[in-house]
Design a protein around this motif. Sequence first.
Motif, mmCIF file in Angstrom:
data_model
loop_
_atom_site.group_PDB
_atom_site.id
_atom_site.type_symbol
_atom_site.label_atom_id
_atom_site.label_comp_id
_atom_site.label_asym_id
_atom_site.label_seq_id
_atom_site.Cartn_x
_atom_site.Cartn_y
_atom_site.Cartn_z
ATOM 1 N N PRO A 135 53.137 -57.002 4.820
ATOM 2 C CA PRO A 135 54.185 -56.325 3.934
ATOM 3 C C PRO A 135 54.275 -56.102 2.334
ATOM 4 O O PRO A 135 53.334 -56.992 1.818
ATOM 5 C CB PRO A 135 54.710 -57.204 4.119
ATOM 6 C CG PRO A 135 54.697 -58.197 4.701
ATOM 7 C CD PRO A 135 53.503 -58.271 5.088
ATOM 8 N N LEU A 139 53.687 -47.215 2.904
ATOM 9 C CA LEU A 139 53.348 -47.242 4.469
ATOM 10 C C LEU A 139 54.041 -48.832 4.853
ATOM 11 O O LEU A 139 54.955 -49.624 5.722
ATOM 12 C CB LEU A 139 52.672 -46.525 5.440
ATOM 13 C CG LEU A 139 52.241 -45.548 4.658
ATOM 14 C CD1 LEU A 139 51.185 -45.271 5.493
ATOM 15 C CD2 LEU A 139 53.469 -44.736 6.255
ATOM 16 N N MET A 170 57.399 -50.182 3.873
ATOM 17 C CA MET A 170 58.584 -49.735 4.805
ATOM 18 C C MET A 170 58.148 -50.344 6.611
ATOM 19 O O MET A 170 59.477 -51.210 6.961
ATOM 20 C CB MET A 170 58.332 -48.417 6.029
ATOM 21 C CG MET A 170 58.753 -47.460 4.537
ATOM 22 S SD MET A 170 60.905 -47.245 3.869
ATOM 23 C CE MET A 170 60.329 -48.073 2.450
ATOM 24 N N GLU A 171 57.159 -50.680 6.805
ATOM 25 C CA GLU A 171 56.336 -51.484 7.953
ATOM 26 C C GLU A 171 57.288 -52.515 8.083
ATOM 27 O O GLU A 171 57.721 -53.486 8.429
ATOM 28 C CB GLU A 171 54.563 -51.764 8.619
ATOM 29 C CG GLU A 171 54.152 -50.397 8.866
ATOM 30 C CD GLU A 171 54.605 -50.046 10.430
ATOM 31 O OE1 GLU A 171 55.062 -50.844 10.661
ATOM 32 O OE2 GLU A 171 53.713 -48.893 10.360
ATOM 33 N N ALA A 172 56.801 -53.780 6.566
ATOM 34 C CA ALA A 172 57.264 -55.119 6.163
ATOM 35 C C ALA A 172 59.070 -54.799 6.450
ATOM 36 O O ALA A 172 59.365 -55.826 7.544
ATOM 37 C CB ALA A 172 57.002 -55.344 5.196
ATOM 38 N N LEU A 173 59.762 -53.871 6.263
ATOM 39 C CA LEU A 173 60.818 -53.736 6.031
ATOM 40 C C LEU A 173 61.760 -53.701 7.442
ATOM 41 O O LEU A 173 62.114 -54.348 7.779
ATOM 42 C CB LEU A 173 61.442 -52.565 5.503
ATOM 43 C CG LEU A 173 62.265 -53.043 3.831
ATOM 44 C CD1 LEU A 173 62.438 -51.024 3.816
ATOM 45 C CD2 LEU A 173 63.241 -53.999 3.739
ATOM 46 N N ILE A 174 60.724 -53.172 8.384
ATOM 47 C CA ILE A 174 61.509 -52.283 9.948
ATOM 48 C C ILE A 174 61.129 -53.942 11.231
ATOM 49 O O ILE A 174 61.785 -54.541 11.414
ATOM 50 C CB ILE A 174 60.792 -51.792 10.509
ATOM 51 C CG1 ILE A 174 61.110 -50.648 9.315
ATOM 52 C CG2 ILE A 174 60.457 -51.702 11.966
ATOM 53 C CD1 ILE A 174 60.240 -49.041 10.241
#
Lengths: 131, 204
Positions: A30, A114, A117-121
């Motif tokens: 993240p 990217l 965004m991955e970390a948020l998800i």
Amino acid sequence: MARSGAARKPARSLPPARLLAGVSGGRVEPAAELDRVIHERMRLGIVSALAVNQALSFKELKALLRASDGNLSVHARRLEEAGYVECRKSFEGRVPKTEYRLTPAGRRALERYLEHMEALISAVGKGKAEG
Amino acid sequence: MAPAPQLRQSPETSSTLHERAADNLRFIRETMERSAAFTGVPGRGGMAMGATALAAALLAARQPTVERWLMVWFAEAALACFVGTVALVRKAAATQVPLDAGPSRRFALGFAPPMLAGAALTALLYQHDLIEALPGAWLLLYGTAVVTGGAASVRIVPLMGAGFMALGLLALFSPAAWGDWYLAAGFGGLQMVFGFVIARRHGG
């Protein structure tokens, strides 16, 4: 912001494969802060399109992103000011041609975005599992 | 490792954040796929196809019978198909965009019908002993396939198709003896010139 992220991470450029793997849910670390420069949709589109092309002309980007001349110009200039894209102007015969390329800084910014965004998800997913 | 983003929001806010992040990732992926397929036509592959066509034209012009002339061009068509497919797959692999992505599929769907029509027309013209019409028909239909398949591609691709169509039309109304010259100019020269330009501007 983007620059602080760049200082933490070695300056390397990932191929489109890696970028797409990130989008499709590959494991990524993240990032801490959201890069507001490429968070805006049109600018995100410009950076994404340039990530898989050596260069794209203004006309090609306009058709690809279904943008108006003014809108595309404004956002491309913002990316140029941030050092994420470089703009080359030339002539094809008598017709002026504007071509855009993604800079290494722009590629790193997209990678960090990217990751963010991955970390948020994954963080939201984790939060839901714990809750 | 950088710290994870702070997510001390209500479940409703978290859900919105999750949806927005997923939507952003989807947008990036779709834009990349669309843009990569935008220039998916291989340049160097086109140049290689042009080179084999030039050799085929030289060889075909020396054949004593129609059947052997046809065999040379059928062999060239198979070779060009192989070279083109390898180049296309390699370019797709280099940009890491799947060949079954939407725009690639649209290219194939636009390209295939005129090519199938060309195959059917070849059989018909051969049956009716109208061999002299074949070079014009091949160039015209290949050009049509490139125009329709490349309609969503960079402008140079349909432009190349239009060049083939123009040559095909000229060939149809020219003396039969000029057939191999037209085929050499189209499948050889035109393909190499446009392949060079595509390779310079869009890679592959």
